[in-house]
Enzyme design. Structure first.
Site, short mmCIF file in Angstrom:
data_model
loop_
_atom_site.label_atom_id
_atom_site.label_comp_id
_atom_site.label_asym_id
_atom_site.label_seq_id
_atom_site.Cartn_x
_atom_site.Cartn_y
_atom_site.Cartn_z
N HIS A 1 43.11 -9.36 80.54
CA HIS A 1 43.82 -10.04 79.46
C HIS A 1 42.81 -10.79 78.61
CE1 HIS A 1 46.83 -12.42 77.34
NE2 HIS A 1 47.69 -11.49 77.74
N ASP B 1 52.13 -6.23 81.97
CA ASP B 1 52.51 -4.80 81.92
C ASP B 1 52.36 -4.10 83.26
OD1 ASP B 1 51.05 -5.06 78.78
OD2 ASP B 1 53.15 -4.56 79.12
C1 SDX Z 1 49.28 -7.30 76.50
O1 SDX Z 1 47.14 -10.84 73.84
C2 SDX Z 1 48.24 -10.90 74.48
O2 SDX Z 1 48.83 -11.93 74.73
C3 SDX Z 1 48.79 -9.53 74.88
C4 SDX Z 1 50.03 -9.57 75.78
C5 SDX Z 1 51.22 -10.18 75.05
O3 SDX Z 1 52.08 -10.74 75.72
O4 SDX Z 1 51.30 -10.01 73.79
O5 SDX Z 1 49.78 -10.33 76.93
C6 SDX Z 1 50.45 -8.17 76.19
O6 SDX Z 1 48.79 -6.62 75.62
C7 SDX Z 1 48.67 -7.35 77.87
C8 SDX Z 1 47.40 -6.44 78.01
C9 SDX Z 1 47.87 -5.00 78.27
N1 SDX Z 1 46.71 -4.08 78.20
C10 SDX Z 1 46.27 -3.46 79.31
O7 SDX Z 1 46.69 -3.68 80.44
C11 SDX Z 1 45.17 -2.44 79.05
C12 SDX Z 1 44.04 -2.62 80.03
N2 SDX Z 1 43.36 -3.89 79.73
C13 SDX Z 1 42.19 -3.85 78.93
O8 SDX Z 1 42.19 -2.93 77.90
C14 SDX Z 1 41.66 -5.23 78.59
O9 SDX Z 1 41.72 -5.98 79.72
C15 SDX Z 1 42.30 -6.02 77.46
C16 SDX Z 1 42.26 -5.27 76.18
C17 SDX Z 1 43.69 -6.38 77.79
C18 SDX Z 1 41.48 -7.29 77.31
O10 SDX Z 1 40.19 -6.90 77.07
P1 SDX Z 1 39.04 -8.01 76.80
O11 SDX Z 1 39.44 -9.35 77.30
O12 SDX Z 1 38.64 -7.88 75.39
O13 SDX Z 1 37.93 -7.59 77.80
P2 SDX Z 1 36.78 -6.61 77.43
O14 SDX Z 1 37.36 -5.36 76.85
O15 SDX Z 1 35.78 -7.38 76.66
O16 SDX Z 1 36.23 -6.28 78.89
C19 SDX Z 1 35.43 -7.21 79.61
C20 SDX Z 1 34.91 -6.45 80.80
C21 SDX Z 1 34.31 -5.08 80.40
O17 SDX Z 1 33.40 -4.74 81.41
P3 SDX Z 1 31.80 -4.84 81.08
O18 SDX Z 1 31.58 -4.17 79.74
O19 SDX Z 1 31.54 -6.34 81.05
O20 SDX Z 1 31.13 -4.13 82.23
O21 SDX Z 1 36.02 -6.14 81.66
C22 SDX Z 1 36.18 -4.73 81.71
C23 SDX Z 1 35.49 -4.16 80.49
O22 SDX Z 1 35.08 -2.80 80.73
N3 SDX Z 1 37.62 -4.49 81.66
C24 SDX Z 1 38.25 -3.63 82.43
C25 SDX Z 1 39.61 -3.76 82.12
N4 SDX Z 1 39.76 -4.69 81.18
C26 SDX Z 1 38.52 -5.13 80.88
N5 SDX Z 1 37.78 -2.75 83.37
C27 SDX Z 1 38.74 -2.02 83.99
N6 SDX Z 1 40.08 -2.09 83.75
C28 SDX Z 1 40.53 -2.95 82.82
N7 SDX Z 1 41.85 -3.02 82.58
#
Ligand code: SDX
Length: 392
Positions: free
Chosen positions: A270, A327
């Site tokens: 998140h 989710d």
């Molecule tokens: C919602 O914003 C809100 O409030 C949204 C929401 C709402 O109520 O409106 O809460 C609803 O959208 C919830 C989120 C639903 N999305 C998912 O579940 C999709 C999977 N999650 C990711 O795509 C991700 O966690 C995000 C987009 C939700 C958040 O991404 P960030 O905080 O920008 O983190 P990042 O992409 O910068 O990642 C940081 C690190 C990375 O690793 P490194 O590059 O440091 O090695 O964490 C890793 C990412 O690769 N990472 C994950 C991951 N999420 C981040 N690795 C594996 N699985 C994941 N889900």
């Protein structure tokens, strides 16, 4: 040399506005609507009452709630021609773009002259809260080639939506209090979430002077992305794919850690919660109840619990503060209720609607509102002269 104070990719550290609607403490896993903790609202309130709270800022008195429910009940029908419009979509059309299209149809009534008088804002507020479940159910029924049912205003808001979604002209829908209550709670938990991607989109569109229907249609489209609201559908697709592939939880977790083909653990992580999403904890409680009633994919629920356990034991996830978000379990409950995965994000949109409305109202009634227009860091070519075609 740009003269800009900050460069903040994805606006992760930028406050785009001031708002009095929702408070989140991501580290502590706290979420409050107008000061009320969601744990209490999920236990004591209804979605329609919470919608009133999010939009008007206070819990309604009994009289105010009765008036609010009556205002909504009177507006659940949509223009008869909308039924013809929905029939133009091919069968199996994804209900999210269909919902966005239905909202754009509503926007045609007042596209050019946005009226910010309190009366006009109230009228749009009740039309959206009342009609979006009807549009959603119409889109769903049409995607299945089934008859679209008119709303039945003798039912509660949630029952009306369940019946329009699952009943037939020939067969009534059998209500279960636990299912109706679980959907009520799920929608409460989605009602607002400060400046998330779709809400920021609603504000950005609204800041240009576009009407609320066009702004909310934009929010629906932003929500549809699998990294945002579309994640609830992506979670069930991920769980099903793991099941069908026969690979173990351990192997899948390793693939995620190896970033194989860019896969992610959908429903995890998140932008703000660097702790367990408080909504996920409440939803998880309802998963068991609903699945004991309806033939939910208990195999996928078990797989989800194993995945959660494996991830929370693994430094890769805990170091990156990746925990289940709203989710991760919601799709499994929606599926147990009888909704196909394509409807999960539509349900998210119905839940988020009060937040979108409240945030749009907060924006347009702010006399100092500015049109959203961030700057950028230019990284393209320097100035160069045109090259005639023959010389390229
Ligand atoms: C919602 O914003 C809100 O409030 C949204 C929401 C709402 O109520 O409106 O809460 C609803 O959208 C919830 C989120 C639903 N999305 C998912 O579940 C999709 C999977 N999650 C990711 O795509 C991700 O966690 C995000 C987009 C939700 C958040 O991404 P960030 O905080 O920008 O983190 P990042 O992409 O910068 O990642 C940081 C690190 C990375 O690793 P490194 O590059 O440091 O090695 O964490 C890793 C990412 O690769 N990472 C994950 C991951 N999420 C981040 N690795 C594996 N699985 C994941 N889900």
């Amino acid at each position: 040399e740009t003269g800009y104070t900050t460069y903040d990719d994805g606006l992760a550290n930028t406050a785009s506005t001031m708002s009095a609607i929702t408070y989140i403490d991501g580290d502590a896993g706290v979420l409050r609507y107008r000061g009320y903790p969601i744990e209490q609202l999920a236990k004591e309130s209804t979605f329609l009452e919470t919608a009133y709270l999010v939009i008007y800022g206070e819990l309604p008195t009994a009289a105010e709630l009765a008036t609010w429910e009556d205002r909504i009940r009177r507006k659940t029908m949509v223009d008869e021609r909308m039924r013809e419009f929905f029939k133009m979509f091919p069968r199996r059309s994804h209900p999210m773009p269909v919902l966005a299209s239905g909202l754009m149809m509503l926007s045609t009534y007042s596209f050019d002259s946005v009226d910010y008088t309190p009366e006009a804002i109230e009228k749009a507020t009740e039309r959206l809260i009342a009609k979006v479940p009807t549009l959603a159910a119409y889109g769903y029924k049409n995607s299945r080639g089934e008859a679209m049912l008119y709303p039945d205003n003798s039912l509660s808001y949630i029952e009306n939506f369940l019946r329009m979604s699952f009943a037939y002209p020939t067969e009534p829908y059998e209500f279960h209090d636990e299912i109706t209550r679980a959907l009520d709670v799920l929608l409460i938990l989605h009602a607002d979430h400060e400046q998330n991607c779709s809400t920021s989109t609603v504000r950005l569109i609204g800041s240009s002077g576009a009407n609320i229907y066009a702004s909310v249609a934009g929010g629906v489209n932003a929500l549809s992305g699998p990294l945002h609201g579309g994640a609830n559908q992506a979670v069930v697709e991920m769980l099903s794919a793991i099941k069908e592939s026969g690979i173990s939880v351990k192997e899948y977790v390793q693939q995620v850690k190896d970033k194989k083909a860019g896969i992610k653990l959908m429903g995890f992580g998140h932008r703000i919660y660097k702790n367990y999403d408080p909504r996920a904890a409440i939803i998880k409680e309802h998963a068991d109840k609903v699945m004991s009633l309806k033939a939910g994919r208990r195999d996928l629920l078990k797989l989800a619990q194993e995945l959660e356990h494996a991830a929370l034991e693994d430094d890769y996830f805990t170091e990156r503060k990746l925990y289940p978000n709203v989710d991760f379990y919601s799709g499994l409950i929606y599926e147990a209720m009888g909704f196909p995965k394509e409807m999960f994000t539509v349900l998210f949109a119905i839940g988020r609607l009060p937040g979108w409305i409240a945030q749009w109202r907060e924006l347009v009634t702010n006399p100092k509102r500015k049109i959203g227009r961030p700057r950028q860091i230019y990284i393209g070519e320097g100035e160069r002269d045109y090259v005639p075609l023959g010389d390229r």
